[in-house]
Motif scaffolding. Structure first.
Motif, short mmCIF file in Angstrom:
data_model
loop_
_atom_site.label_atom_id
_atom_site.label_comp_id
_atom_site.label_asym_id
_atom_site.label_seq_id
_atom_site.Cartn_x
_atom_site.Cartn_y
_atom_site.Cartn_z
N MET A 6 0.85 -1.18 0.00
CA MET A 6 0.00 0.00 0.00
C MET A 6 0.89 1.24 0.00
SD MET A 6 -3.34 1.06 0.37
CE MET A 6 -4.11 -0.39 1.00
N GLU A 7 0.58 2.17 -0.86
CA GLU A 7 1.29 3.43 -0.97
C GLU A 7 0.38 4.54 -0.46
OE1 GLU A 7 4.42 3.89 -2.23
OE2 GLU A 7 4.65 1.76 -2.63
N THR A 8 0.97 5.61 0.03
CA THR A 8 0.23 6.77 0.48
C THR A 8 0.72 7.99 -0.27
OG1 THR A 8 -0.05 5.83 2.69
CG2 THR A 8 -0.39 8.19 2.47
N LEU A 9 -0.21 8.71 -0.88
CA LEU A 9 0.09 9.95 -1.57
C LEU A 9 -0.52 11.10 -0.78
CD1 LEU A 9 -0.92 8.83 -5.18
CD2 LEU A 9 1.36 8.77 -4.16
N ASN A 10 0.21 12.18 -0.62
CA ASN A 10 -0.27 13.35 0.11
C ASN A 10 -0.28 14.56 -0.80
OD1 ASN A 10 -0.60 12.27 2.85
ND2 ASN A 10 1.59 11.90 2.68
N PHE A 11 -1.36 15.34 -0.71
CA PHE A 11 -1.52 16.53 -1.54
C PHE A 11 -1.98 17.69 -0.66
CE2 PHE A 11 -2.53 12.83 -4.06
CZ PHE A 11 -1.84 13.02 -5.24
N LYS A 12 -1.35 18.85 -0.81
CA LYS A 12 -1.85 20.06 -0.20
C LYS A 12 -2.95 20.58 -1.12
CE LYS A 12 2.51 21.48 1.85
NZ LYS A 12 3.54 22.55 1.87
N THR A 13 -4.08 20.98 -0.56
CA THR A 13 -5.20 21.42 -1.38
C THR A 13 -5.82 22.69 -0.81
OG1 THR A 13 -7.00 20.31 -0.20
CG2 THR A 13 -5.76 18.98 -1.79
N ASN A 14 -6.83 23.18 -1.48
CA ASN A 14 -7.66 24.26 -0.96
C ASN A 14 -9.09 23.77 -0.73
OD1 ASN A 14 -8.50 24.10 -3.64
ND2 ASN A 14 -8.70 26.32 -3.86
N ILE A 15 -9.25 22.47 -0.54
CA ILE A 15 -10.55 21.87 -0.28
C ILE A 15 -10.91 22.17 1.17
CG2 ILE A 15 -11.87 19.73 -0.20
CD1 ILE A 15 -9.83 18.58 -2.23
N GLN A 16 -11.90 23.06 1.37
CA GLN A 16 -12.19 23.53 2.72
C GLN A 16 -13.60 23.26 3.19
OE1 GLN A 16 -11.10 27.64 3.16
NE2 GLN A 16 -9.29 27.39 1.89
N THR A 17 -14.54 23.20 2.29
CA THR A 17 -15.95 23.12 2.70
C THR A 17 -16.53 21.75 2.36
OG1 THR A 17 -16.85 23.86 0.58
CG2 THR A 17 -16.20 25.58 2.17
N SER A 18 -17.69 21.50 2.91
CA SER A 18 -18.37 20.24 2.60
C SER A 18 -18.75 20.18 1.12
CB SER A 18 -19.59 20.05 3.49
OG SER A 18 -20.50 21.11 3.32
N ASN A 19 -19.03 21.32 0.51
CA ASN A 19 -19.33 21.35 -0.93
C ASN A 19 -18.10 20.96 -1.74
OD1 ASN A 19 -21.99 22.12 -0.58
ND2 ASN A 19 -21.54 24.30 -0.82
N ASP A 20 -16.93 21.41 -1.31
CA ASP A 20 -15.68 21.03 -1.98
C ASP A 20 -15.46 19.53 -1.88
OD1 ASP A 20 -15.21 23.74 -2.46
OD2 ASP A 20 -13.73 23.92 -0.84
N VAL A 21 -15.68 18.99 -0.68
CA VAL A 21 -15.50 17.55 -0.47
C VAL A 21 -16.48 16.78 -1.34
CG1 VAL A 21 -15.65 15.68 1.21
CG2 VAL A 21 -14.59 17.85 1.87
N ALA A 22 -17.71 17.24 -1.39
CA ALA A 22 -18.71 16.57 -2.22
C ALA A 22 -18.32 16.60 -3.69
CB ALA A 22 -20.08 17.23 -2.03
N ALA A 23 -17.70 17.69 -4.13
CA ALA A 23 -17.31 17.83 -5.54
C ALA A 23 -16.21 16.86 -5.94
CB ALA A 23 -16.86 19.26 -5.82
N VAL A 24 -15.33 16.50 -5.01
CA VAL A 24 -14.22 15.61 -5.36
C VAL A 24 -14.47 14.15 -4.97
CG1 VAL A 24 -12.51 17.45 -5.27
CG2 VAL A 24 -12.90 16.04 -3.24
N THR A 25 -15.51 13.88 -4.20
CA THR A 25 -15.75 12.52 -3.72
C THR A 25 -15.90 11.52 -4.85
OG1 THR A 25 -16.68 13.25 -1.62
CG2 THR A 25 -17.33 11.06 -2.39
N GLN A 26 -16.82 11.75 -5.75
CA GLN A 26 -17.05 10.78 -6.83
C GLN A 26 -15.85 10.64 -7.76
OE1 GLN A 26 -19.82 8.77 -6.76
NE2 GLN A 26 -18.52 7.62 -8.17
#
Length: 68
Positions: free
Chosen positions: A1-21
């Protein structure tokens, strides 16, 4: 198993919803987590193939979000 880390500007629940699918649609993603308590809004992706970083970045950018 590998782990990738990304710094983002995902801050709100709407942002999370947009990237979930899009993130869930990437076959090699075994799981992911977003730490909104972190000042870097760190996205951690678990995968069996660390070559998918570009796919993850593209999935996020398509949702008008950016990687920092």
């Amino acid at each position: 198993m590998e782990t990738l880390n990304f710094k983002t500007n995902i801050q709100t629940s709407n942002d999370v919803a947009a990237v979930t699918q899009p993130l869930n649609d990437i076959e090699q993603v075994d799981g992911w987590n977003l730490n909104t308590d972190s000042p870097d809004f760190l996205l951690t992706v678990q995968t069996t193939d660390n070559r998918i970083a570009d796919q993850v970045e593209e999935a996020i950018r398509k949702r008008v979000l950016r990687l920092l």
